[in-house]
Design an enzyme around this catalytic site. Structure first.
Site, PDB file in Angstrom:
ATOM      1  N   TYR A 173      13.361 -23.308 -17.436  1.00  0.00           N
ATOM      2  CA  TYR A 173      14.554 -23.547 -16.162  1.00  0.00           C
ATOM      3  C   TYR A 173      13.633 -22.944 -14.945  1.00  0.00           C
ATOM      4  CZ  TYR A 173      17.853 -22.983 -13.187  1.00  0.00           C
ATOM      5  OH  TYR A 173      18.350 -23.165 -11.482  1.00  0.00           O
ATOM      6  N   LEU A 195      26.814 -37.804 -13.705  1.00  0.00           N
ATOM      7  CA  LEU A 195      28.053 -37.427 -14.456  1.00  0.00           C
ATOM      8  C   LEU A 195      27.555 -36.875 -15.977  1.00  0.00           C
ATOM      9  CD1 LEU A 195      30.743 -39.867 -13.513  1.00  0.00           C
ATOM     10  CD2 LEU A 195      29.226 -38.186 -12.669  1.00  0.00           C
ATOM     11  N   TYR A 241      28.759 -29.447  -8.657  1.00  0.00           N
ATOM     12  CA  TYR A 241      29.330 -28.101  -8.297  1.00  0.00           C
ATOM     13  C   TYR A 241      29.025 -28.076  -6.409  1.00  0.00           C
ATOM     14  CZ  TYR A 241      30.379 -22.493  -7.062  1.00  0.00           C
ATOM     15  OH  TYR A 241      30.364 -21.828  -6.708  1.00  0.00           O
ATOM     16  N   THR A 299      15.709 -21.900  -6.792  1.00  0.00           N
ATOM     17  CA  THR A 299      16.666 -20.949  -6.925  1.00  0.00           C
ATOM     18  C   THR A 299      15.139 -19.273  -7.386  1.00  0.00           C
ATOM     19  OG1 THR A 299      16.866 -20.133  -9.306  1.00  0.00           O
ATOM     20  CG2 THR A 299      15.878 -22.158  -9.572  1.00  0.00           C
ATOM     21  N   HIS A 339      28.604 -18.800 -15.898  1.00  0.00           N
ATOM     22  CA  HIS A 339      28.196 -17.786 -14.950  1.00  0.00           C
ATOM     23  C   HIS A 339      29.589 -16.747 -14.768  1.00  0.00           C
ATOM     24  CE1 HIS A 339      25.792 -21.364 -13.289  1.00  0.00           C
ATOM     25  NE2 HIS A 339      25.246 -20.900 -12.814  1.00  0.00           N
ATOM     26  N   LEU A 340      29.113 -15.874 -13.756  1.00  0.00           N
ATOM     27  CA  LEU A 340      29.592 -14.523 -14.582  1.00  0.00           C
ATOM     28  C   LEU A 340      30.889 -14.681 -13.313  1.00  0.00           C
ATOM     29  CD1 LEU A 340      30.137 -11.807 -15.651  1.00  0.00           C
ATOM     30  CD2 LEU A 340      29.062 -10.802 -13.129  1.00  0.00           C
ATOM     31  N   LYS A 354      11.273 -25.386 -12.101  1.00  0.00           N
ATOM     32  CA  LYS A 354      11.721 -25.518 -10.569  1.00  0.00           C
ATOM     33  C   LYS A 354      10.706 -25.025  -9.593  1.00  0.00           C
ATOM     34  CE  LYS A 354      16.253 -26.644  -9.960  1.00  0.00           C
ATOM     35  NZ  LYS A 354      17.319 -27.492  -9.380  1.00  0.00           N
ATOM     36  N   ASN A 362      13.658 -34.111 -17.274  1.00  0.00           N
ATOM     37  CA  ASN A 362      14.521 -34.150 -16.006  1.00  0.00           C
ATOM     38  C   ASN A 362      14.306 -33.525 -15.172  1.00  0.00           C
ATOM     39  OD1 ASN A 362      17.282 -35.693 -15.491  1.00  0.00           O
ATOM     40  ND2 ASN A 362      17.823 -33.779 -15.617  1.00  0.00           N
TER      41      ASN A 362
HETATM   42  N1  LIG Z   1      24.920 -22.308  -9.675  1.00  0.00           N
HETATM   43  C1  LIG Z   1      23.827 -21.477  -9.405  1.00  0.00           C
HETATM   44  O1  LIG Z   1      24.545 -20.643  -8.941  1.00  0.00           O
HETATM   45  C2  LIG Z   1      22.463 -22.499  -8.715  1.00  0.00           C
HETATM   46  C3  LIG Z   1      21.898 -21.126  -8.154  1.00  0.00           C
HETATM   47  C4  LIG Z   1      20.660 -22.296  -7.782  1.00  0.00           C
HETATM   48  C5  LIG Z   1      19.888 -23.198  -7.938  1.00  0.00           C
HETATM   49  N2  LIG Z   1      20.821 -23.530  -8.161  1.00  0.00           N
HETATM   50  C6  LIG Z   1      20.693 -25.274  -8.343  1.00  0.00           C
HETATM   51  O2  LIG Z   1      20.884 -25.851  -7.809  1.00  0.00           O
HETATM   52  C7  LIG Z   1      21.588 -27.173  -8.060  1.00  0.00           C
HETATM   53  C8  LIG Z   1      22.882 -27.761  -8.882  1.00  0.00           C
HETATM   54  O3  LIG Z   1      23.406 -26.160  -8.954  1.00  0.00           O
HETATM   55  P1  LIG Z   1      25.127 -27.050  -9.928  1.00  0.00           P
HETATM   56  O4  LIG Z   1      25.742 -25.435 -10.357  1.00  0.00           O
HETATM   57  O5  LIG Z   1      26.108 -27.600  -8.821  1.00  0.00           O
HETATM   58  O6  LIG Z   1      24.553 -27.946 -11.321  1.00  0.00           O
HETATM   59  P2  LIG Z   1      25.854 -28.734 -11.406  1.00  0.00           P
HETATM   60  O7  LIG Z   1      25.581 -29.141 -13.649  1.00  0.00           O
HETATM   61  O8  LIG Z   1      27.589 -28.970 -11.242  1.00  0.00           O
HETATM   62  O9  LIG Z   1      25.546 -30.149 -11.062  1.00  0.00           O
HETATM   63  C9  LIG Z   1      24.080 -30.767 -10.809  1.00  0.00           C
HETATM   64  C10 LIG Z   1      24.462 -32.288 -10.883  1.00  0.00           C
HETATM   65  O10 LIG Z   1      23.477 -32.967 -11.324  1.00  0.00           O
HETATM   66  C11 LIG Z   1      23.787 -34.089 -11.997  1.00  0.00           C
HETATM   67  N3  LIG Z   1      22.597 -34.406 -13.020  1.00  0.00           N
HETATM   68  C12 LIG Z   1      21.725 -33.704 -13.836  1.00  0.00           C
HETATM   69  N4  LIG Z   1      20.308 -34.883 -13.919  1.00  0.00           N
HETATM   70  C13 LIG Z   1      20.352 -35.780 -13.408  1.00  0.00           C
HETATM   71  C14 LIG Z   1      20.165 -36.743 -13.407  1.00  0.00           C
HETATM   72  N5  LIG Z   1      18.756 -37.113 -13.745  1.00  0.00           N
HETATM   73  N6  LIG Z   1      20.430 -38.255 -12.356  1.00  0.00           N
HETATM   74  C15 LIG Z   1      20.849 -38.168 -11.859  1.00  0.00           C
HETATM   75  N7  LIG Z   1      22.155 -36.846 -11.726  1.00  0.00           N
HETATM   76  C16 LIG Z   1      21.647 -36.297 -12.862  1.00  0.00           C
HETATM   77  C17 LIG Z   1      25.082 -33.937 -12.775  1.00  0.00           C
HETATM   78  O11 LIG Z   1      25.529 -34.514 -13.437  1.00  0.00           O
HETATM   79  C18 LIG Z   1      25.540 -32.516 -12.038  1.00  0.00           C
HETATM   80  O12 LIG Z   1      27.127 -33.527 -11.453  1.00  0.00           O
HETATM   81  C19 LIG Z   1      20.819 -27.784  -9.463  1.00  0.00           C
HETATM   82  O13 LIG Z   1      19.833 -27.888  -9.533  1.00  0.00           O
HETATM   83  C20 LIG Z   1      21.096 -26.495  -9.988  1.00  0.00           C
HETATM   84  O14 LIG Z   1      19.044 -26.006 -10.798  1.00  0.00           O
HETATM   85  C21 LIG Z   1      22.272 -23.499  -9.147  1.00  0.00           C
HETATM   86  O1  LIG Z   2      29.636 -13.409 -19.451  1.00  0.00           O
HETATM   87  C1  LIG Z   2      29.119 -13.002 -18.735  1.00  0.00           C
HETATM   88  C2  LIG Z   2      28.295 -14.068 -17.680  1.00  0.00           C
HETATM   89  C3  LIG Z   2      26.957 -13.633 -16.707  1.00  0.00           C
HETATM   90  N1  LIG Z   2      26.927 -11.679 -17.006  1.00  0.00           N
HETATM   91  C4  LIG Z   2      26.017 -11.407 -16.440  1.00  0.00           C
HETATM   92  O2  LIG Z   2      26.239 -11.246 -14.800  1.00  0.00           O
HETATM   93  C5  LIG Z   2      25.737 -11.447 -14.529  1.00  0.00           C
HETATM   94  C6  LIG Z   2      24.812 -13.170 -13.070  1.00  0.00           C
HETATM   95  O3  LIG Z   2      25.000 -14.008 -14.494  1.00  0.00           O
HETATM   96  P1  LIG Z   2      25.568 -15.522 -14.303  1.00  0.00           P
HETATM   97  O4  LIG Z   2      25.126 -15.877 -15.483  1.00  0.00           O
HETATM   98  O5  LIG Z   2      26.568 -15.477 -13.403  1.00  0.00           O
HETATM   99  O6  LIG Z   2      24.134 -15.827 -12.664  1.00  0.00           O
HETATM  100  P2  LIG Z   2      21.977 -15.366 -13.168  1.00  0.00           P
HETATM  101  O7  LIG Z   2      22.498 -14.167 -12.417  1.00  0.00           O
HETATM  102  O8  LIG Z   2      21.807 -15.355 -14.477  1.00  0.00           O
HETATM  103  O9  LIG Z   2      22.049 -16.966 -12.519  1.00  0.00           O
HETATM  104  C7  LIG Z   2      21.318 -17.618 -11.538  1.00  0.00           C
HETATM  105  O10 LIG Z   2      20.626 -16.931 -11.257  1.00  0.00           O
HETATM  106  C8  LIG Z   2      18.989 -17.343 -11.860  1.00  0.00           C
HETATM  107  C9  LIG Z   2      18.389 -17.109 -10.579  1.00  0.00           C
HETATM  108  O11 LIG Z   2      17.708 -15.897 -11.707  1.00  0.00           O
HETATM  109  C10 LIG Z   2      19.588 -19.493 -11.543  1.00  0.00           C
HETATM  110  O12 LIG Z   2      19.228 -19.451 -10.063  1.00  0.00           O
HETATM  111  C11 LIG Z   2      20.970 -19.490 -12.154  1.00  0.00           C
HETATM  112  O13 LIG Z   2      21.091 -20.938 -11.798  1.00  0.00           O
HETATM  113  C12 LIG Z   2      21.912 -18.633 -11.402  1.00  0.00           C
HETATM  114  O14 LIG Z   2      23.277 -19.193 -11.881  1.00  0.00           O
HETATM  115  C13 LIG Z   2      24.153 -11.548 -14.858  1.00  0.00           C
HETATM  116  O15 LIG Z   2      23.577 -10.076 -14.788  1.00  0.00           O
HETATM  117  C14 LIG Z   2      24.596 -11.808 -16.692  1.00  0.00           C
HETATM  118  O16 LIG Z   2      24.026 -11.324 -17.463  1.00  0.00           O
HETATM  119  C15 LIG Z   2      27.925 -11.164 -18.032  1.00  0.00           C
HETATM  120  O17 LIG Z   2      27.229  -9.778 -18.034  1.00  0.00           O
HETATM  121  N2  LIG Z   2      28.256 -11.876 -18.969  1.00  0.00           N
END
Ligand SMILES: NC(=O)c1ccc[n+]([C@@H]2O[C@H](COP(=O)([O-])OP(=O)(O)OC[C@H]3O[C@@H](n4cnc5c(N)ncnc54)[C@H](O)[C@@H]3O)[C@@H](O)[C@H]2O)c1
Ligand SMILES: O=c1ccn([C@@H]2O[C@H](COP(=O)(O)OP(=O)(O)O[C@H]3O[C@H](CO)[C@H](O)[C@H](O)[C@H]3O)[C@@H](O)[C@H]2O)c(=O)[nH]1
Length: 325
Positions: free
Chosen positions: A140, A36, A14, A116, A186-187, A144, A91
């Site tokens: 997690y 992937l 993403y 994060t 995710h919400l 990080k 990982n």
């Molecule tokens: N999405 C969020 O809200 C959020 C919030 C805070 C931090 N992050 C961090 O941002 C980064 C991206 O998140 P995302 O939501 O895009 O996740 P995602 O799962 O969509 O993307 C992660 C990608 O990494 C690849 N991957 C995982 N392990 C691998 C490995 N060992 N070698 C090669 N490829 C590998 C997966 O195939 C995937 O394409 C992550 O590090 C996540 O922890 C995301």
């Molecule tokens: O079906 C759902 C899904 C989520 N929530 C609530 O919505 C809020 C947001 O939840 P998300 O799962 O969308 O996001 P988080 O806040 O749990 O997580 C985000 O913030 C985290 C840091 O705390 C990590 O970085 C994580 O990767 C990132 O997605 C939370 O209070 C959760 O309890 C609901 O009520 N219902």
């Protein structure tokens, strides 16, 4: 502007795919390394070279022609990390150690890392600054935080130019790139799947928190604004320094406010039902992103929650219509 040759790990995911698209648009050269495991081949933007492979094998692909690595590849599900912590150490921590070794060996000396808000755990004070205590409440976040420490030490010992960007709640979409996690936790995407009728209702995880409406408060950030911050971080990275920056808008929205905003944006009913709390959820997480503003010159362009949800909705609808994969 200087352009760089960049390795983007996790660029089929993403956030990584959106950043890769922004890098290409800014004239950088992009190679995506992704196994992937949770990403999608068709999310890799046109113009990027794609290597299907693991970060653990980065040494096979990195050479001195690269200027920088942007490291997104990781496992990132909080619940899974509690059930299977070993997967997260291997990982996220092990994979990054291999990547740092490969970068050192190849002489690639700039790294931008996806950290994060989960590194802070349950913050005692909001908004959360980078100087707040880091007490993660799940493996997690701990994995990080361990990587943030590894990068700091690599900068001090070996002159790496390192930036850890601590994202708060990323949402929204950018053109054909959006959130396609399976399973989705995710919400915002779950609320929109409910709006589409793919799910009967949204379960609200707890309505007895010490917040104005009892539901958890989060700081939602547009994925395109997040991408801009990565380009600024590339330019701001300095040898021997580890810069840590929070990325968020500084505005908190409750789960109920997110659902209500989604109803307004979509014009659909979106039934909700209050359920139990989700273990490990902090009541309130709101960023102070002052440092990103000052040091990176970062200015979010889409801070409005309605705009963030509107872009996610457009992506969700086009995906449901079969227009997008
Ligand atoms: N999405 C969020 O809200 C959020 C919030 C805070 C931090 N992050 C961090 O941002 C980064 C991206 O998140 P995302 O939501 O895009 O996740 P995602 O799962 O969509 O993307 C992660 C990608 O990494 C690849 N991957 C995982 N392990 C691998 C490995 N060992 N070698 C090669 N490829 C590998 C997966 O195939 C995937 O394409 C992550 O590090 C996540 O922890 C995301
Ligand atoms: O079906 C759902 C899904 C989520 N929530 C609530 O919505 C809020 C947001 O939840 P998300 O799962 O969308 O996001 P988080 O806040 O749990 O997580 C985000 O913030 C985290 C840091 O705390 C990590 O970085 C994580 O990767 C990132 O997605 C939370 O209070 C959760 O309890 C609901 O009520 N219902």
């Amino acid at each position: 502007m200087n352009t760089s040759k960049c390795l983007v790990t996790g660029g089929a995911g993403y956030v990584g795919s959106v950043v890769a698209a922004h890098l290409l648009a800014a004239g950088h050269t992009v190679t995506v390394l992704d196994d992937l495991s949770t990403g999608h081949r068709d999310a890799v933007p046109e113009g990027a070279r794609f290597i299907e492979g693991r970060v653990q094998e980065a040494a096979r692909h990195l050479d001195g022609s690269y200027d920088a690595v942007l490291h997104f590849a990781a496992c990132s599900q909080v619940g899974e990390s509690v059930a299977r912590p070993e997967k997260y150490w291997r990982n996220n921590v092990g994979g990054t150690l291999d990547l740092l070794d490969a970068m050192r060996a190849a002489g690639v000396r700039t790294l931008v890392f996806s950290s994060t808000a989960a590194t802070y755990g349950q913050p005692a004070v909001v908004p959360v600054t980078e100087d707040s205590p880091t007490v993660p409440t799940n493996p997690y976040g701990a994995s990080k935080l361990a990587v943030d420490h590894m990068i700091a030490a690599e900068c001090a010992a070996h002159g790496l130019a390192g930036v850890s960007l601590r994202y708060f709640n990323v949402a929204g979409a950018y053109g054909r790139w959006g959130e396609r996690h399976e399973p989705e936790s995710h919400l915002v995407p779950l609320v929109l799947r409910t709006a589409l009728g793919e799910r009967p209702e949204i379960a609200v995880h707890g309505d007895d928190y010490p917040t104005p409406d009892g539901t958890c408060v989060r700081d939602y950030l547009h994925v395109a604004d997040l991408a801009e911050a990565h380009l600024l971080a590339l330019a701001a990275a300095r040898p021997g320094e580890h810069l840590v920056c929070n990325l968020g808008n500084g505005n908190g929205f409750s789960v109920r406010e997110v659902v209500e905003t989604a109803r307004e944006v979509t014009g659909r009913p979106i039934p909700q039902r209050a359920g139990p709390r989700r273990p490990g959820d902090p009541a309130v997480l709101v960023a102070s992103a002052e440092r990103a503003r000052e040091v990176l010159g970062w200015r979010p362009r889409r801070p409005d929650l309605g705009d963030i949800i509107a872009d996610a909705w457009e992506f969700a609808r086009r995906t449901a219509d079969g227009e997008l994969p």
